[in-house]
Motif scaffolding. Structure first.
Motif, PDB file in Angstrom:
ATOM      1  N   UNK A   1       0.841  -1.209   0.000  1.00 46.87           N
ATOM      2  CA  UNK A   1       0.000   0.000   0.000  1.00 46.87           C
ATOM      3  C   UNK A   1       0.873   1.255   0.000  1.00 46.87           C
ATOM      4  N   UNK A   2       1.933   1.236   0.794  1.00 50.22           N
ATOM      5  CA  UNK A   2       2.844   2.387   0.880  1.00 50.22           C
ATOM      6  C   UNK A   2       3.473   2.682  -0.481  1.00 50.22           C
ATOM      7  N   UNK A   3       3.703   1.632  -1.267  1.00 44.51           N
ATOM      8  CA  UNK A   3       4.276   1.807  -2.603  1.00 44.51           C
ATOM      9  C   UNK A   3       3.236   2.279  -3.607  1.00 44.51           C
ATOM     10  N   UNK A   4       1.945   2.258  -3.210  1.00 44.99           N
ATOM     11  CA  UNK A   4       0.892   2.747  -4.081  1.00 44.99           C
ATOM     12  C   UNK A   4       0.174   1.658  -4.872  1.00 44.99           C
ATOM     13  N   UNK A   5       0.291   0.413  -4.414  1.00 47.56           N
ATOM     14  CA  UNK A   5      -0.340  -0.701  -5.113  1.00 47.56           C
ATOM     15  C   UNK A   5      -1.191  -1.498  -4.152  1.00 47.56           C
ATOM     16  N   UNK A   6      -1.858  -2.539  -4.669  1.00 46.03           N
ATOM     17  CA  UNK A   6      -2.759  -3.329  -3.836  1.00 46.03           C
ATOM     18  C   UNK A   6      -2.330  -4.786  -3.803  1.00 46.03           C
ATOM     19  N   UNK A   7      -2.189  -5.322  -2.588  1.00 49.60           N
ATOM     20  CA  UNK A   7      -1.923  -6.742  -2.410  1.00 49.60           C
ATOM     21  C   UNK A   7      -3.238  -7.474  -2.601  1.00 49.60           C
ATOM     22  N   UNK A   8      -3.307  -8.335  -3.620  1.00 51.37           N
ATOM     23  CA  UNK A   8      -4.529  -9.054  -3.923  1.00 51.37           C
ATOM     24  C   UNK A   8      -4.622 -10.335  -3.124  1.00 51.37           C
ATOM     25  N   UNK A   9      -3.528 -11.097  -3.088  1.00 51.99           N
ATOM     26  CA  UNK A   9      -3.556 -12.391  -2.398  1.00 51.99           C
ATOM     27  C   UNK A   9      -2.144 -12.942  -2.231  1.00 51.99           C
ATOM     28  N   UNK A  10      -2.028 -13.862  -1.293  1.00 51.74           N
ATOM     29  CA  UNK A  10      -0.814 -14.662  -1.176  1.00 51.74           C
ATOM     30  C   UNK A  10      -1.085 -15.915  -1.995  1.00 51.74           C
ATOM     31  N   UNK A  11      -0.185 -16.240  -2.931  1.00 46.32           N
ATOM     32  CA  UNK A  11      -0.431 -17.391  -3.805  1.00 46.32           C
ATOM     33  C   UNK A  11       0.597 -18.487  -3.599  1.00 46.32           C
TER      34      UNK A  11
END
Length: 79
Positions: free
Chosen positions: A69-79
């Motif tokens: 989030x801090x980098x400006x993106x979204x973590x969708x899932x751990x795969x």
């Protein structure tokens, strides 16, 4: 999915991150995650949206989410 152990004492986890589209994006995500305690290696691939993290111990997913989030993106899932 369970984290895989590559070498004694290290854990590898792969995360799906949305929004990365270039090398700069990869660098931003890698830079933020690499600052988490215990992280020894991060490889982000914009074309697949996958981020591979090697750490001394399993990471807290919320800590990884906060770094992404801090980098400006979204973590969708751990795969």
């Amino acid at each position: 999915m369970t984290a895989q152990t590559d070498t004694p004492g290290s854990v590898t986890a792969v995360y799906k991150v949305s929004g990365m589209s270039c090398g700069h994006c990869e660098g931003a995500v890698s830079g933020e995650i690499s600052e988490l305690p215990g992280v020894t290696s991060v490889k982000a691939v914009a074309s697949t949206g996958e981020v591979t993290v090697v750490s001394a111990a399993a990471l807290d997913e919320e800590a990884v989410r906060a770094a992404v989030d801090e980098a400006g993106f979204e973590l969708v899932a751990k795969i």
